[in-house]
Design a protein around this motif. Structure first.
Motif, short mmCIF file in Angstrom:
data_model
loop_
_atom_site.label_atom_id
_atom_site.label_comp_id
_atom_site.label_asym_id
_atom_site.label_seq_id
_atom_site.Cartn_x
_atom_site.Cartn_y
_atom_site.Cartn_z
N PRO A 22 -1.47 5.04 7.59
CA PRO A 22 -2.11 6.36 7.56
C PRO A 22 -3.24 6.40 6.55
N SER A 23 -4.27 7.19 6.86
CA SER A 23 -5.33 7.48 5.90
C SER A 23 -5.02 8.83 5.26
N PRO A 24 -5.85 9.30 4.34
CA PRO A 24 -5.61 10.63 3.76
C PRO A 24 -5.75 11.77 4.77
N MET A 25 -6.36 11.51 5.95
CA MET A 25 -6.60 12.57 6.91
C MET A 25 -5.70 12.41 8.13
N ALA A 26 -5.11 13.51 8.59
CA ALA A 26 -4.25 13.48 9.77
C ALA A 26 -5.02 12.98 10.98
N GLY A 27 -4.38 12.11 11.74
CA GLY A 27 -4.99 11.60 12.96
C GLY A 27 -5.89 10.38 12.77
N GLY A 37 -9.68 -2.40 -4.04
CA GLY A 37 -9.78 -1.02 -4.50
C GLY A 37 -8.85 -0.11 -3.72
N ASP A 38 -8.81 1.13 -4.13
CA ASP A 38 -7.92 2.11 -3.49
C ASP A 38 -8.70 2.89 -2.44
N GLU A 39 -8.84 4.22 -2.57
CA GLU A 39 -9.55 4.95 -1.53
C GLU A 39 -11.06 4.68 -1.58
N VAL A 40 -11.60 4.41 -2.76
CA VAL A 40 -12.96 3.92 -2.89
C VAL A 40 -12.86 2.42 -3.07
N ALA A 41 -13.32 1.64 -2.07
CA ALA A 41 -13.03 0.22 -2.06
C ALA A 41 -14.11 -0.57 -1.35
N ILE A 42 -14.25 -1.83 -1.74
CA ILE A 42 -14.89 -2.83 -0.90
C ILE A 42 -13.88 -3.11 0.20
N ALA A 43 -14.26 -2.93 1.46
CA ALA A 43 -13.23 -2.99 2.50
C ALA A 43 -13.82 -3.38 3.85
N SER A 53 -9.83 14.39 15.78
CA SER A 53 -9.59 14.14 14.36
C SER A 53 -10.92 13.94 13.64
N SER A 54 -10.90 14.10 12.33
CA SER A 54 -12.15 14.04 11.57
C SER A 54 -11.87 13.62 10.14
#
Length: 223
Positions: A22-27, A37-43, A53-54
């Motif tokens: 899951p991401s922080p946003m539903a869907g 990194g965590d939510e701010v990451a090289i990815a 969803s958005s």
């Protein structure tokens, strides 16, 4: 969070078998391929948007690269169906969403700071060019400071010459099966090979379509 964070090591992921997280946003769900990194990451990530969803508006201080794999991905700049290749440069921002749902391949924070072009390419309606050997066709997508990105179509039973990648190589197999002397990689396989890696790629009866990025592992990433 560190996932395949040692860029001096080869990484191979069958993305069809990897679990959705899951991401922080539903869907919105993700399959991380590499991450520092965590939510701010090289990815590098496969991302799925369920219908309607958005994600809230956010900035990309170090850029974002997207290849739409399935469905239609949207933001305030337009609607992008499967096959669209997008580059949002450093310091851009957007509010992404999907009405019908979509799956996208995304690379974050892996731009040169001077790579300022906004790019939109419909790969379903863009010319192919002959490759270096018979059976190979290439669609260039982007080139900047020694980093090249392209789609490469391999006809069945095509053999390429042994070669080295001084700046590393990254592949996402989009169709068919890609092979080299190290293994066989069916559709959905992601491969990251380190600097100065070598291989002799080929295809068998299925042929293959691959996304390829080379040279990017020479650059210091924005950590």
């Amino acid at each position: 969070m560190n996932i395949h964070a040692d860029f001096s090591q080869k990484a191979v992921v069958n993305t069809h078998e990897a679990p959705w997280l899951p991401s922080p946003m539903a869907g919105v769900h993700r399959k991380p391929l590499d991450r520092i990194g965590d939510e701010v990451a090289i990815a590098t990530t496969i991302v799925s948007y369920a219908p309607n969803s958005s994600f809230p508006k956010h900035a990309h201080p170090a850029g974002e690269e997207i290849l739409v794999l399935e469905g239609t991905f949207s933001d305030e700049s337009g609607d992008y169906s499967a096959g669209m290749y997008l580059r949002n440069p450093p310091n851009s921002s957007h509010t992404p969403y999907s009405k019908e749902g979509c799956t996208i391949f995304v690379k974050l924070r892996q731009f040169h700071p001077d790579d300022s072009a906004t790019i939109r390419i419909d790969t379903k309606n863009t010319a192919w060019y002959p490759g270096l050997v018979p059976g190979l066709s290439v669609m260039p997508l982007h080139e900047f400071d020694g980093v090249g990105t392209a789609l490469v179509r391999w006809a069945p039973n095509t053999i390429f010459n042994p070669h080295v990648h001084p700046g590393g190589e990254e592949i996402l197999v989009l169709e068919g099966v890609f092979h080299d002397e190290h293994g066989s990689y069916p559709s959905g396989t992601w491969i990251r090979s380190p600097r100065y890696s070598t291989h002799k790629p080929f295809t068998k009866s299925e042929g293959a379509l691959i996304y390829v990025k080379t040279g990017h592992l020479n650059h210091k990433l924005d950590r």
